[in-house]
Design an enzyme around this catalytic site. Structure first.
Site, PDB file in Angstrom:
ATOM      1  N   LYS A  30       0.826  -1.204   0.000  1.00 20.85           N
ATOM      2  CA  LYS A  30       0.000   0.000   0.000  1.00 20.85           C
ATOM      3  C   LYS A  30       0.862   1.256   0.000  1.00 20.85           C
ATOM      4  CE  LYS A  30      -3.812   2.380   2.278  1.00 20.85           C
ATOM      5  NZ  LYS A  30      -3.187   3.715   2.105  1.00 20.85           N
ATOM      6  N   GLY A  71       6.332   0.612  12.630  1.00 20.73           N
ATOM      7  CA  GLY A  71       7.593   1.293  12.866  1.00 20.73           C
ATOM      8  C   GLY A  71       7.527   2.757  12.517  1.00 20.73           C
ATOM      9  N   SER A  96       7.038   0.244  17.666  1.00 25.32           N
ATOM     10  CA  SER A  96       8.386   0.506  18.175  1.00 25.32           C
ATOM     11  C   SER A  96       9.015   1.640  17.398  1.00 25.32           C
ATOM     12  CB  SER A  96       9.256  -0.750  18.069  1.00 25.32           C
ATOM     13  OG  SER A  96      10.572  -0.490  18.526  1.00 25.32           O
ATOM     14  N   HIS A 131      20.572  11.597  11.492  1.00 28.27           N
ATOM     15  CA  HIS A 131      19.846  10.856  10.464  1.00 28.27           C
ATOM     16  C   HIS A 131      19.995  11.541   9.106  1.00 28.27           C
ATOM     17  CE1 HIS A 131      17.793   8.805  13.821  1.00 28.27           C
ATOM     18  NE2 HIS A 131      17.574   7.859  12.942  1.00 28.27           N
ATOM     19  N   LYS A 135      14.571  12.440   6.687  1.00 26.69           N
ATOM     20  CA  LYS A 135      13.798  12.067   7.878  1.00 26.69           C
ATOM     21  C   LYS A 135      12.923  13.235   8.301  1.00 26.69           C
ATOM     22  CE  LYS A 135      14.047   9.918  12.424  1.00 26.69           C
ATOM     23  NZ  LYS A 135      12.968   8.976  12.038  1.00 26.69           N
ATOM     24  N   THR A 142      13.617   6.982  18.108  1.00 26.46           N
ATOM     25  CA  THR A 142      14.606   6.224  18.871  1.00 26.46           C
ATOM     26  C   THR A 142      15.223   7.079  19.965  1.00 26.46           C
ATOM     27  OG1 THR A 142      15.111   4.864  16.941  1.00 26.46           O
ATOM     28  CG2 THR A 142      16.759   4.917  18.695  1.00 26.46           C
TER      29      THR A 142
END
EC number: 1.17.1.8
Length: 233
Positions: A30, A71, A96, A131, A135, A142
């Site tokens: 998707k 995630g 998570s 990162h 992002k 995290t």
């Protein structure tokens, strides 16, 4: 195992490859404007979409009686709402900030170190996360999880991106090139510093962990964490 991929960006594509290598089948890929056709045939769904789509994706899974691994970060103000919906539909759910096996071990080290360092007032904790430039959220999920791990095991009460007060953890965020993710926790004093660090070399670790979590949750009901998956409790 039949997997529905909710979100088919770079992470979704790596997850697809690893899932296929492990003998699984992809029944839905998707993207943003696609429908959920095929979701009900899945044994499990893996959501790596965007913050604005996560709640819709997760809700659709619960209503379709499909356990879901998420995630996606940046939507967690609605986390409690989703856990209540999970319970109401007898669903299975793991959310998570990072599914990497190494990062989840790092989370455990972070909590253990925080317990030790809480006895030593001369050390001040700070964090840095780096990162890639694409992002969307900052700080990373995290980094927030790491901060919560310290807060739950010390006298710190909050985190901040600004100048911290004595009970706040400062998180520095950087967006550089194509960096997959680097997280550092530092305890600094006038005489020395203690530092723990996790560096991701690529997206493989995140994807593999998500697939392992998906394999684990099939047939289970309830809200779980990677501590359950990796038997770290």
């Amino acid at each position: 195992m039949k997997i529905a991929l909710l979100g088919y960006g770079k992470m979704g594509q790596v997850i697809e490859r690893i899932a296929l290598e492990r003998g699984h089948q992809i029944v839905l890929k998707k993207e943003e404007n696609n429908t959920f056709e095929g979701l009900s045939t899945a044994d499990v769904a893996i959501d790596f979409s965007v913050p604005t789509a996560a709640v819709t994706n997760i809700s659709a899974c619960f209503h379709a009686n499909v356990p879901v691994i998420s995630g996606t970060t940046g939507w967690l103000e609605q986390y409690d709402e989703m856990t209540k919906l999970c319970a109401a539909t007898n669903g299975g759910f793991i959310s998570s900030s990072n599914f990497s096996l190494g990062v989840n071990i790092f989370f455990e080290l972070n909590e253990y170190l925080a317990k030790i360092m809480s006895k030593f007032d001369s050390y001040k904790v700070s964090m840095e996360e780096i990162h890639h430039t694409q992002k969307l959220d900052a700080p990373s999920g995290t980094a927030i999880s790491l901060a919560k791990g310290v807060i739950e095991n010390s006298s710190y009460t909050d985190w901040t991106l600004e100048t911290p007060d004595t009970k706040q953890i400062h998180i520095a965020t950087k967006r550089i090139g194509t960096v997959p993710g680097t997280h550092t926790v530092t305890y600094n004093s006038a005489v020395d510093a203690i530092e723990i660090k996790h560096t991701a070399h690529n997206r493989e670790g995140f994807a593999l962990g998500a697939v392992i979590a998906a394999e684990w949750i099939v047939g289970k009901q309830g809200v779980f964490t990677m501590k359950d998956v990796l038997e770290l409790k």
